[in-house]
Design an enzyme around this catalytic site. Sequence first.
Site, PDB file in Angstrom:
ATOM      1  N   ARG A 195      -2.847   3.260   7.758  1.00 15.93           N
ATOM      2  CA  ARG A 195      -1.866   3.401   8.836  1.00 15.93           C
ATOM      3  C   ARG A 195      -2.300   2.585  10.033  1.00 15.93           C
ATOM      4  NH1 ARG A 195       0.880   8.259   8.547  1.00 15.93           N
ATOM      5  NH2 ARG A 195       1.570   8.195  10.690  1.00 15.93           N
ATOM      6  N   LYS A 206       5.875  11.289  14.995  1.00 17.76           N
ATOM      7  CA  LYS A 206       7.238  11.627  15.423  1.00 17.76           C
ATOM      8  C   LYS A 206       7.296  13.038  15.985  1.00 17.76           C
ATOM      9  CE  LYS A 206       8.853  10.104  11.436  1.00 17.76           C
ATOM     10  NZ  LYS A 206       9.732   9.969  10.275  1.00 17.76           N
ATOM     11  N   GLU A 236      11.755   9.199   6.885  1.00 19.13           N
ATOM     12  CA  GLU A 236      12.424  10.491   6.942  1.00 19.13           C
ATOM     13  C   GLU A 236      13.206  10.499   8.253  1.00 19.13           C
ATOM     14  OE1 GLU A 236       9.891  13.968   6.776  1.00 19.13           O
ATOM     15  OE2 GLU A 236      11.647  15.265   6.986  1.00 19.13           O
TER      16      GLU A 236
END
Length: 546
Positions: free
Chosen positions: A257, A267, A32
Amino acid sequence: MNFEPSNFIEDIIVKDLESGKHNLIYTRFPPEPNGYLHVGHSKSLCINFGIKEKFHGKCNLRFDDTNPTKEDVEYVESIKEDIKWLGFEWDKELYASDYFEQTYDFAVKLIEKGVAYVCDYNADQIRETRGTLKEPGQESPYRNRSVEENLRLFREMREGKYADGSKVLRAKIDMASPNMNMRDPVIYRILRAHHHRTGDKWCVYPMYDFAHPLGDALDGVTHSICTLEFEDHRPLYDWVCEQCEFENPPRQIEFARLNIKNTIMSKRYLKKLVENGNVDGWNDPRMPTLSGMRERGYPAPAVKEFCARVGVAKANGEVDPALLEFCVREYLNANADRAMVVEKPLKVVIDNMADDEEQLFSVVDNPNNENSGTHNVVLTKEIYIEETDFALVPPPKYKRLVEGGMIRLKGSYILKHVSTELDENGAPKLLHCEYIEDSAQGGVNAGIKVKGVVQWVSANKCVDCELYKYESLLVDATDEVTDFNDRLNPNSLEVVKGAKGELYLDEGEVGKSYQFMRVAYYKYAGKKDGVSRFYRIVSLKDTFNK
Ligand code: ATP
Ligand code: MG
């Protein structure tokens, strides 16, 4: 084709190739564009592009840009640069927003099939009627609208007839499903926001859970690899693919992850650090972003090696940051030229040299590299050694220069101490020494035993240096203090001024990395006001426990 799988994802891929389910493996990396990539993303990049490379498949870069309020072209550009830096090549550059028209058409199709409806609940009402893990949700009173009414309302949503948030399109699945994601999830919302690619064309935007499987399926992705938190979304992913009637739908596979101890991997929070001015931007050398690591001087192959060593697992865990540093050090040890730099200079006058005398010594750029070249270092009457390499009162087992003692100048002569000049505080200000003739390598006196070897720099033929030493952005978490905000390390940057380096440092381009012998690995970051700046990439000492 015969491929040896090296993790559970590759196991699946090999089976799919062998069974003939797929002939061409197609993956994608779907960021994204709402921030810069961090080291966590490098793991996903290595998995997706690694599969492309290993199985001679394809991998697209697809921006998941369905959240216009948070996204920006600055992030798109940085993401592309970071992926290229790692050395990966995407096949197609795609944007979820390129499919907004098709996505809309698929939503219409779902309405026509009677499996999607317009709901007038606002976000709070939807949440309140969703039920809990123990209790089923309540069906919306709008759930049984006719296909015709739904088609009209959805069209009117697109036409801008309704206020933001006043209506949504929901998939009609099962309000009693044990999986909360299947309780009539929202698939479209009304949002008047300027999109960085589609401008003001749309006021309805698809939700990630709807746009993502559609993007994968439309692109011909075979294996849609994502992180574990999407495991519970997989039934919805499959539902979308099935209801939209894709023949050979993509298969979602989840992996753990990458989490690194003491390292921020979100982020959202990294963005806060930038906005609050805690760091000098996304590419501050202390940032765990790819651009930060690049700025710091981490070599791309070391980052990839790190990902390979971490491996691909199905269970979450935390990796020691020392492993990343180990990989960086290992790469630089083999690839960085050696240079001499003195951090805290102590002047030495070599009494048996003439004032204008210069002697050149040839040293190998990198003794760990067979193809390495050589460069000269120049010895003059006045040189600097490290303040800590001389002791008036030596501690036990001290291996460096003492009064009346001897030391070898790296790559040059043995030096013998003659006398010491002290400053007003009684600290050594200047040393007088003599060099021992023929004591350089190959000379008849080269075999004289000395306690140690030290780096040195000519005092009038040198480069003025400023050293930027970085420490972790966060101090260790304790039980009481776990919030990032309270863990910011006030000493994450120390600037050492007044360091001196050998002339060879002026020959390298900005970005070149060096091993400053006995000091650390440093990257040349350019000159400012005649002073060369160097960023500490990583220390010499290995703290990683294999
Ligand atoms: P963040 O929480 O930092 O915003 P994200 O998951 O929202 O991260 P995306 O842009 O959606 O970021 O991520 C792109 C891809 O990278 C996704 O497939 C995501 O699963 C993967 N990814 C993100 N963070 C990690 C991580 N720490 N380890 C492995 N893969 C990750
Ligand atoms: Mg995300």
